[in-house]
Design a protein around this motif. Structure first.
Motif, PDB file in Angstrom:
ATOM      1  N   CYS A  98     -68.559  24.273  11.697  1.00 18.29           N
ATOM      2  CA  CYS A  98     -69.572  24.979  12.488  1.00 18.29           C
ATOM      3  C   CYS A  98     -69.029  26.215  13.194  1.00 18.29           C
ATOM      4  O   CYS A  98     -67.993  26.161  13.865  1.00 18.29           O
ATOM      5  CB  CYS A  98     -70.172  24.019  13.523  1.00 18.29           C
ATOM      6  SG  CYS A  98     -71.500  24.796  14.471  1.00 18.29           S
ATOM      7  N   GLN A 103     -82.748  23.923  21.102  1.00 20.54           N
ATOM      8  CA  GLN A 103     -81.474  23.606  20.460  1.00 20.54           C
ATOM      9  C   GLN A 103     -80.345  24.372  21.137  1.00 20.54           C
ATOM     10  O   GLN A 103     -80.545  25.494  21.584  1.00 20.54           O
ATOM     11  CB  GLN A 103     -81.593  23.985  18.990  1.00 20.54           C
ATOM     12  CG  GLN A 103     -80.497  23.441  18.119  1.00 20.54           C
ATOM     13  CD  GLN A 103     -80.868  23.571  16.642  1.00 20.54           C
ATOM     14  OE1 GLN A 103     -81.940  23.190  16.221  1.00 20.54           O
ATOM     15  NE2 GLN A 103     -79.967  24.118  15.866  1.00 20.54           N
ATOM     16  N   LYS A 144     -77.462  14.498  14.593  1.00 18.90           N
ATOM     17  CA  LYS A 144     -77.035  14.279  13.201  1.00 18.90           C
ATOM     18  C   LYS A 144     -75.693  13.565  13.134  1.00 18.90           C
ATOM     19  O   LYS A 144     -74.851  13.747  14.004  1.00 18.90           O
ATOM     20  CB  LYS A 144     -76.957  15.628  12.497  1.00 18.90           C
ATOM     21  CG  LYS A 144     -78.284  16.370  12.624  1.00 18.90           C
ATOM     22  CD  LYS A 144     -78.437  17.475  11.630  1.00 18.90           C
ATOM     23  CE  LYS A 144     -79.730  18.215  11.897  1.00 18.90           C
ATOM     24  NZ  LYS A 144     -79.985  19.274  10.930  1.00 18.90           N
ATOM     25  N   GLU A 151     -73.853  13.999  10.340  1.00 16.37           N
ATOM     26  CA  GLU A 151     -73.107  14.993   9.546  1.00 16.37           C
ATOM     27  C   GLU A 151     -72.385  14.417   8.333  1.00 16.37           C
ATOM     28  O   GLU A 151     -72.440  14.981   7.253  1.00 16.37           O
ATOM     29  CB  GLU A 151     -72.123  15.812  10.399  1.00 16.37           C
ATOM     30  CG  GLU A 151     -72.665  16.295  11.752  1.00 16.37           C
ATOM     31  CD  GLU A 151     -73.806  17.313  11.674  1.00 16.37           C
ATOM     32  OE1 GLU A 151     -74.381  17.492  10.596  1.00 16.37           O
ATOM     33  OE2 GLU A 151     -74.138  17.911  12.710  1.00 16.37           O
ATOM     34  N   PRO A 170     -77.661  21.558   2.933  1.00 18.25           N
ATOM     35  CA  PRO A 170     -76.546  21.918   2.047  1.00 18.25           C
ATOM     36  C   PRO A 170     -75.453  22.608   2.854  1.00 18.25           C
ATOM     37  O   PRO A 170     -75.752  23.372   3.771  1.00 18.25           O
ATOM     38  CB  PRO A 170     -77.182  22.891   1.044  1.00 18.25           C
ATOM     39  CG  PRO A 170     -78.441  23.379   1.684  1.00 18.25           C
ATOM     40  CD  PRO A 170     -78.872  22.355   2.685  1.00 18.25           C
ATOM     41  N   PHE A 171     -74.196  22.311   2.541  1.00 21.07           N
ATOM     42  CA  PHE A 171     -73.073  22.932   3.268  1.00 21.07           C
ATOM     43  C   PHE A 171     -72.963  24.417   2.926  1.00 21.07           C
ATOM     44  O   PHE A 171     -72.919  24.800   1.756  1.00 21.07           O
ATOM     45  CB  PHE A 171     -71.760  22.223   2.910  1.00 21.07           C
ATOM     46  CG  PHE A 171     -70.539  22.970   3.377  1.00 21.07           C
ATOM     47  CD1 PHE A 171     -70.248  23.049   4.734  1.00 21.07           C
ATOM     48  CD2 PHE A 171     -69.713  23.629   2.473  1.00 21.07           C
ATOM     49  CE1 PHE A 171     -69.136  23.767   5.178  1.00 21.07           C
ATOM     50  CE2 PHE A 171     -68.600  24.341   2.914  1.00 21.07           C
ATOM     51  CZ  PHE A 171     -68.311  24.414   4.263  1.00 21.07           C
ATOM     52  N   ILE A 172     -72.894  25.236   3.973  1.00 20.43           N
ATOM     53  CA  ILE A 172     -72.657  26.679   3.830  1.00 20.43           C
ATOM     54  C   ILE A 172     -71.355  26.982   4.578  1.00 20.43           C
ATOM     55  O   ILE A 172     -71.262  26.683   5.771  1.00 20.43           O
ATOM     56  CB  ILE A 172     -73.805  27.506   4.488  1.00 20.43           C
ATOM     57  CG1 ILE A 172     -75.199  26.976   4.107  1.00 20.43           C
ATOM     58  CG2 ILE A 172     -73.652  28.993   4.215  1.00 20.43           C
ATOM     59  CD1 ILE A 172     -75.606  27.187   2.672  1.00 20.43           C
TER      60      ILE A 172
HETATM   61  N1  5AD Z   1     -73.448  24.156   6.741  1.00 25.10           N
HETATM   62  C1  5AD Z   1     -74.625  23.510   6.799  1.00 25.10           C
HETATM   63  N2  5AD Z   1     -75.145  23.008   7.917  1.00 25.10           N
HETATM   64  C2  5AD Z   1     -74.439  23.179   9.044  1.00 25.10           C
HETATM   65  N3  5AD Z   1     -74.684  22.808  10.304  1.00 25.10           N
HETATM   66  C3  5AD Z   1     -73.672  23.220  11.079  1.00 25.10           C
HETATM   67  N4  5AD Z   1     -72.767  23.877  10.350  1.00 25.10           N
HETATM   68  C4  5AD Z   1     -73.217  23.856   9.076  1.00 25.10           C
HETATM   69  C5  5AD Z   1     -72.711  24.345   7.858  1.00 25.10           C
HETATM   70  N5  5AD Z   1     -71.559  25.010   7.804  1.00 25.10           N
HETATM   71  C6  5AD Z   1     -75.852  22.012  10.658  1.00 25.10           C
HETATM   72  C7  5AD Z   1     -75.408  20.716  11.266  1.00 25.10           C
HETATM   73  C8  5AD Z   1     -75.913  20.789  12.656  1.00 25.10           C
HETATM   74  C9  5AD Z   1     -77.114  21.679  12.481  1.00 25.10           C
HETATM   75  C10 5AD Z   1     -77.657  22.270  13.731  1.00 25.10           C
HETATM   76  O1  5AD Z   1     -76.653  22.663  11.600  1.00 25.10           O
HETATM   77  O2  5AD Z   1     -76.035  19.634  10.599  1.00 25.10           O
HETATM   78  O3  5AD Z   1     -76.238  19.531  13.194  1.00 25.10           O
END
Ligand code: 5AD
Length: 336
Positions: free
Chosen positions: A56, A93, A146, A148, A216-218
């Motif tokens: 994050c 948030q 979450k 995560e 999805p992970f970014i």
């Molecule tokens: N990729 C995707 N989702 C993310 N979040 C935080 N960083 C990333 C990331 N790199 C999501 C997490 C968090 C929400 C606010 O954003 O799930 O709980």
């Protein structure tokens, strides 16, 4: 439908199998909610964060990030003046920032409840039981928290907030206190295996949740995972569809990260059974520093959300999210 009955076969579905999975999930949403999608607005009120999650951009070690906290007056003005008519609920948030909770969120929630008919959701991290109670008493009813990743060791490696146990305990506490609770996870995180994902989905299935999400992970700018591989959106999309089929009654958001995996990703999430969209009301100045992953994220405004819903053959729900959940709870209580 046997071939799609396990999490694993859903996650791996491709071609005609995938088509069938996504259609079945969309039909399930329509069966339970009609083609109605809840429209919530979000304001990102503070980007201070005491946590240090490796994925994050708001992690505390990201020293180059300009930090901000908005004021109650500023926030109230945005909510009263800029909230489009289709919005029934608001989500406040922030990074994990107890100061903002005490000084901004709690008084703001009271004013929102006093001056509007909006339902209030919050996404503020792991707090003390006293803070949860104060938020609930102020009139917030839906808590987004979450997990995560649902694997304890993976959670620790990612330096995700506290420990998996404390997050699960928080979910149990919030639900027992009468909050509506939503949780979720990030699909495609570095180090995540298929087993981790199925374990996470089982865990989410077993928790007392009204909502569930997958993002999805970014790769996040300025994070230790900045150079990691972006998640394949299909993986998250299949996960969303599987969640809808396995928990038809739950609220499932189309999260904004779906915009970043493929051009039609957000619409695809709505077609695959999501039933909550979010309009972002954070002013540009602050939003640039609310760095979840990248500054390049596509901001969902009223026009984009309306267009996405049209393309997915959905309609904005006239009844609010929290209103719907309260009515559902009352009718269940009447049966018992
Ligand atoms: N990729 C995707 N989702 C993310 N979040 C935080 N960083 C990333 C990331 N790199 C999501 C997490 C968090 C929400 C606010 O954003 O799930 O709980």
């Amino acid at each position: 439908m046997n071939s799609l009955s396990s999490w694993e076969s859903c996650l791996k579905a491709q071609g005609a199998d995938q088509q069938q999975l996504l259609e079945q999930a969309g039909a399930e949403r329509d069966r339970v909610f009609g083609n109605q999608v809840f429209v919530r607005a979000v304001i990102e009120i503070s980007n201070f964060c005491r946590q240090n999650c490796t994925y994050c951009g708001m992690r505390r070690d990201h020293k180059e990030l300009t930090r901000y906290r908005m004021t109650v007056d500023q926030l109230l003005e945005i909510i009263l003046k800029n909230c489009p008519p289709m919005v029934t609920d608001i989500n406040l948030q922030a990074g994990e920032d107890p100061v903002a909770v005490r000084e901004i969120v709690i008084p703001l929630v009271r004013e929102i409840r006093r001056q509007t008919s909006l339902g209030v959701s919050v996404c503020l991290g792991t707090l003390s039981e006293r803070e949860y109670t104060a938020l609930h008493e102020a009139g917030a009813e839906f808590y987004i928290i979450k997990i995560e990743t649902g694997n304890r060791e993976h959670f620790r490696q990612l330096q995700a907030p506290g420990s998996l146990e404390t997050r699960m305990a928080a979910i149990q506490f919030l639900a027992a206190q009468g909050w509506f609770v939503s949780s979720g996870f990030i699909a495609g995180l570095p180090g995540q295996t298929l087993e981790h994902v199925t374990e996470t989905l089982e865990l989410l299935q077993s928790l007392p949740l009204d909502g569930v999400s997958v993002s999805p992970f970014i790769p996040g700018e300025g994070t230790p995972l900045a150079n990691a591989t972006k998640s394949d959106g299909q993986w998250a999309l299949n996960t969303l569809a599987a969640m809808r089929i396995k928990s038809p009654e739950r609220i499932i958001p189309a999260v904004s990260a779906f915009n970043l995996t493929s051009p039609g990703g957000y619409v695809a999430a709505l077609r695959a059974g999501a039933n909550l969209t979010t309009i972002n009301l954070t002013p540009d100045l602050q939003r640039d520093n609310y760095l979840l992953y990248t500054r390049e994220r596509i901001i969902m405004n009223e026009t984009r959300v309306t267009k996405a819903m049209e393309e997915a053959a959905c309609q904005p729900s006239t009844k609010g999210l929290i209103q719907t959940l309260n009515e559902r709870r009352q009718s269940l209580a009447a049966v018992e």
